[in-house]
Scaffold this motif. Structure first.
Motif, PDB file in Angstrom:
ATOM      1  N   MET A  50       0.851  -1.195   0.000  1.00 20.67           N
ATOM      2  CA  MET A  50       0.000   0.000   0.000  1.00 20.67           C
ATOM      3  C   MET A  50       0.884   1.242   0.000  1.00 20.67           C
ATOM      4  O   MET A  50       1.699   1.421   0.896  1.00 20.67           O
ATOM      5  CB  MET A  50      -0.859  -0.051   1.255  1.00 20.67           C
ATOM      6  N   SER A  51       0.775   2.086  -1.004  1.00 18.23           N
ATOM      7  CA  SER A  51       1.608   3.284  -1.086  1.00 18.23           C
ATOM      8  C   SER A  51       1.110   4.364  -0.148  1.00 18.23           C
ATOM      9  O   SER A  51      -0.091   4.488   0.093  1.00 18.23           O
ATOM     10  CB  SER A  51       1.609   3.841  -2.510  1.00 18.23           C
ATOM     11  N   ALA A  52       2.047   5.154   0.376  1.00 20.15           N
ATOM     12  CA  ALA A  52       1.678   6.301   1.176  1.00 20.15           C
ATOM     13  C   ALA A  52       0.970   7.317   0.287  1.00 20.15           C
ATOM     14  O   ALA A  52       1.365   7.548  -0.840  1.00 20.15           O
ATOM     15  CB  ALA A  52       2.912   6.935   1.806  1.00 20.15           C
ATOM     16  N   TYR A 103      10.225   3.857  -1.768  1.00 20.93           N
ATOM     17  CA  TYR A 103      10.713   5.046  -2.471  1.00 20.93           C
ATOM     18  C   TYR A 103      10.542   6.230  -1.526  1.00 20.93           C
ATOM     19  O   TYR A 103       9.447   6.485  -1.012  1.00 20.93           O
ATOM     20  CB  TYR A 103       9.933   5.276  -3.764  1.00 20.93           C
ATOM     21  N   VAL A 104      11.654   6.934  -1.259  1.00 19.38           N
ATOM     22  CA  VAL A 104      11.655   8.048  -0.308  1.00 19.38           C
ATOM     23  C   VAL A 104      12.093   9.320  -1.039  1.00 19.38           C
ATOM     24  O   VAL A 104      13.288   9.626  -1.112  1.00 19.38           O
ATOM     25  CB  VAL A 104      12.598   7.763   0.887  1.00 19.38           C
ATOM     26  N   PRO A 105      11.152  10.084  -1.606  1.00 19.45           N
ATOM     27  CA  PRO A 105      11.522  11.347  -2.255  1.00 19.45           C
ATOM     28  C   PRO A 105      11.719  12.440  -1.200  1.00 19.45           C
ATOM     29  O   PRO A 105      10.911  12.582  -0.287  1.00 19.45           O
ATOM     30  CB  PRO A 105      10.316  11.651  -3.144  1.00 19.45           C
ATOM     31  N   VAL A 106      12.808  13.199  -1.341  1.00 19.77           N
ATOM     32  CA  VAL A 106      13.100  14.313  -0.436  1.00 19.77           C
ATOM     33  C   VAL A 106      13.080  15.584  -1.276  1.00 19.77           C
ATOM     34  O   VAL A 106      13.885  15.734  -2.201  1.00 19.77           O
ATOM     35  CB  VAL A 106      14.473  14.139   0.249  1.00 19.77           C
ATOM     36  N   PRO A 133       5.884   1.013  -1.664  1.00 14.76           N
ATOM     37  CA  PRO A 133       5.660   1.909  -0.525  1.00 14.76           C
ATOM     38  C   PRO A 133       6.360   3.249  -0.759  1.00 14.76           C
ATOM     39  O   PRO A 133       7.533   3.280  -1.126  1.00 14.76           O
ATOM     40  CB  PRO A 133       6.285   1.158   0.652  1.00 14.76           C
ATOM     41  N   MET A 134       5.632   4.329  -0.547  1.00 18.65           N
ATOM     42  CA  MET A 134       6.191   5.667  -0.758  1.00 18.65           C
ATOM     43  C   MET A 134       6.178   6.435   0.558  1.00 18.65           C
ATOM     44  O   MET A 134       5.165   6.501   1.241  1.00 18.65           O
ATOM     45  CB  MET A 134       5.414   6.404  -1.843  1.00 18.65           C
ATOM     46  N   GLN A 135       7.345   7.016   0.887  1.00 19.00           N
ATOM     47  CA  GLN A 135       7.518   7.695   2.168  1.00 19.00           C
ATOM     48  C   GLN A 135       8.124   9.087   1.931  1.00 19.00           C
ATOM     49  O   GLN A 135       9.305   9.313   2.191  1.00 19.00           O
ATOM     50  CB  GLN A 135       8.415   6.855   3.078  1.00 19.00           C
ATOM     51  N   PRO A 136       7.315  10.023   1.423  1.00 16.79           N
ATOM     52  CA  PRO A 136       7.842  11.341   1.067  1.00 16.79           C
ATOM     53  C   PRO A 136       8.271  12.163   2.276  1.00 16.79           C
ATOM     54  O   PRO A 136       7.643  12.116   3.338  1.00 16.79           O
ATOM     55  CB  PRO A 136       6.673  11.997   0.330  1.00 16.79           C
TER      56      PRO A 136
END
Length: 327
Positions: free
Chosen positions: A1-3, A109-112, A134-137
């Motif tokens: 489940m993506s953030a 995937y952690v975009p900053v 999973p996305m953790q911006p």
């Protein structure tokens, strides 16, 4: 489940108005005057940069995207499965999408990204394309040490992705500091996948920062628009000109805002005098030979494990790994 975008984490060290005011005061008091390029990226600045990337003179994005499309599968094999991909300055995420298509079972995937709007937009688009990643911006200034969120499942390695030749926006000493920071933040066995613009005909380089449509000019001047809005400054936009010139000795584009007359600028309670013709530095865009960049990486305790380039050797994507301890 993506953030979903509402799950964006805002880092404690994200610059606030007081930080920006202090930065601007110090920069305008310096000799010569200088302001950091991070101040370009409010909502309008981020949109203008995306427009720059579409200009015919701006080869960097066009060549890098083509390079990613041709070599992303090989890059993904080099990174391996179960990677946590941490992207510095994620922007629109166009190049990231090409890479994510080829990664095998990425852990996260952690975009900053410092621009909250750009972060919201890119995460929404990527989450719809890659619902199983999973996305953790993180909304933060990547030039400062980061506290990365805990991965939803343990990654095999952490890889820092730094596309767009953004590393070239820093002077050598600062670029080495940022590479060392990345070296610390990536896991044992991790790496850095970085876009590096290469030295070439100076006329091609200069044209990229002086497009005929004037989009880069508008982007540079938008920094002053932002400071007027956010800090109550009174920069006269008609009294400053964009100037970008290639310094062949230093191997870099030097971008300045040049005062067209004698004038005073007020920021808060402070007054800063400008001479006619005085340049205020706002950005470097360094270009490298392969050897230049390898030597700089070595000073950060990193070695170049692999290089991908276009046929004309205009641009490269390089994979760095730890080489030796750094003091």
């Amino acid at each position: 489940m993506s953030a979903q975008p509402k799950d964006i984490r805002v880092d404690d060290r994200h610059p606030d108005i007081e930080d920006t005011l202090d930065t601007v005061r110090r920069g305008l008091a310096a000799k010569p005057k200088k302001l950091p390029s991070r101040l370009f990226y409010d909502e309008r600045g981020s949109a203008l940069f995306e427009a720059i990337c579409e200009q015919p003179e701006y080869y960097l994005t066009r060549v890098e995207i083509a390079l990613m499309q041709e070599h992303a599968a090989d890059m993904a094999r080099t990174l391996g499965p179960d990677v946590r991909l941490v992207e510095y300055g994620s922007g629109s995420g166009i190049k990231t999408g090409v890479l994510l298509e080829h990664l095998e079972t990425p852990a996260a995937y952690v975009p900053v990204e410092i621009s909250r709007t750009a972060l919201l937009d890119s995460v929404a688009e990527l989450a719809s394309r890659f619902p199983n990643i999973p996305m953790q911006p993180v909304c933060a200034d990547f030039t400062q040490p980061l506290r990365l969120p805990v991965a939803m499942r343990p990654p095999r390695r952490t890889v820092i992705y730094f596309p767009g030749s953004t590393i070239g926006n820093f002077e050598t000493k600062e670029a080495i500091r940022i590479l060392r920071q990345m070296r610390t933040e990536m896991s044992d066995g991790g790496g850095i996948l970085v876009g590096v613009d290469l030295k070439k005909d100076p006329a091609i380089i200069e044209a990229a920062y002086n497009d005929a449509a004037g989009v880069t000019r508008d982007f540079t001047l938008n920094m002053l628009v932002r400071l007027n809005r956010e800090l109550g400054a009174d920069f006269d936009l008609d009294a400053f000109q964009h100037r970008a010139r290639y310094n062949a000795m230093a191997g870099r584009i030097e971008t300045d805002l040049v005062s067209t007359k004698r004038q005073d600028v007020h920021v808060g309670s402070d007054t800063f005098a400008f001479r006619e013709g005085e340049a205020m530095h706002v950005e470097y865009s360094c270009k490298y030979s392969l050897d230049d960049f390898a030597q700089m990486a070595a000073k950060a305790g990193l070695s170049v494990a692999k290089v991908w380039m276009d046929d004309e050797r205009r641009f490269s994507v390089q994979y760095l790994v730890r080489s030796s301890p750094v003091s």
